[in-house]
Scaffold this active site. Sequence first.
Site, mmCIF file in Angstrom:
data_model
loop_
_atom_site.group_PDB
_atom_site.id
_atom_site.type_symbol
_atom_site.label_atom_id
_atom_site.label_comp_id
_atom_site.label_asym_id
_atom_site.label_seq_id
_atom_site.Cartn_x
_atom_site.Cartn_y
_atom_site.Cartn_z
ATOM 1 N N GLU A 164 132.818 12.007 -48.211
ATOM 2 C CA GLU A 164 133.154 11.617 -49.586
ATOM 3 C C GLU A 164 131.926 11.110 -50.343
ATOM 4 O OE1 GLU A 164 135.742 12.217 -51.357
ATOM 5 O OE2 GLU A 164 136.571 13.219 -49.632
ATOM 6 N N HIS A 174 132.175 17.383 -57.344
ATOM 7 C CA HIS A 174 132.539 16.773 -56.057
ATOM 8 C C HIS A 174 133.205 17.818 -55.148
ATOM 9 C CE1 HIS A 174 134.213 13.393 -53.570
ATOM 10 N NE2 HIS A 174 135.159 14.295 -53.353
ATOM 11 N N GLU A 175 134.118 18.599 -55.696
ATOM 12 C CA GLU A 175 134.809 19.621 -54.893
ATOM 13 C C GLU A 175 133.865 20.754 -54.492
ATOM 14 O OE1 GLU A 175 137.653 19.093 -53.601
ATOM 15 O OE2 GLU A 175 138.053 17.294 -54.760
ATOM 16 N N HIS A 232 132.041 19.676 -51.483
ATOM 17 C CA HIS A 232 132.792 19.769 -50.219
ATOM 18 C C HIS A 232 132.672 21.179 -49.632
ATOM 19 C CE1 HIS A 232 134.523 15.862 -49.787
ATOM 20 N NE2 HIS A 232 135.340 15.932 -50.813
HETATM 21 ZN ZN LIG Z 1 136.485 14.513 -51.780
#
Ligand SMILES: [Zn+2]
Length: 260
Positions: A179, A127-128, A131
Amino acid sequence: MRKYLFFCLLLAFSACKNGLGLNVFTLQQDKQLGDKLKAEILSNPSKYPVLPYQGNEKAYNYLYAMRDEILKSDKIRYRSQFKWELHIIKDDKTLNAFAAPGGFMCVYTGLIKYLEHADHLAGVLGHEIAHADQRHSTQAMTKAYGLQVVTQVAAGSGGGQLAEIAAGLTQLSFSRGHEKDADEHSVEYLCDTRYASNGAAGFFEKLVANKAAGGTPAFLSTHPSPKNRVKDINDLAKKLRCKTTMADNTGWAQFKASVK
Ligand SMILES: [Zn+2]
């Protein structure tokens, strides 16, 4: 639609493709900004007590092996351009991880100690990584501080703002769209690894359970509504026919024990 695409091409806004906002930064600026933020974070050990590699080799080697497994995924666009440097911040009370532009990432000991399975941390890392790779970070910073300030900081001036932006990194709130996008990419990346593709969902499930018990983990302030996200992540894993069985958890307990 055609008009929109043309507009994107015309202005060379790199993020138009995913429709999640405009990004006027070059890849080089992402890397420069990440380097500046990294230097700022490493120069402030009282606020960011980063565990040094030396003396923590076991912990870092485990984390880097996990990162390398995720970077096997060719869905990570800048997997060879960004450094994907990892740092562990010693703070057992903070359940969080964050990524700066250019792939500089920090994971709190609180998060590591909270999780019971490697796949869950791999999901959060994915997830990071998303980003940074999808360049949400520069977009969110531009929105928070303004284009001029962020450009100046990336270029090396605007020193006064650097500390503020670095401090804001841990609190940087991404849009719901970002997100969702990071969650989806986490599934796609992990699908190419030995980890369960829905690893991030395991973390959110635990957060939901904890919230019900009265806790308010830091992750929730920047990452809203985990309940829906569990379903969305699981649905996507199913749709893409990605593996959802957990990987062998050998070494996880030792890793946790090595994070002191
Ligand atoms: Zn996030």
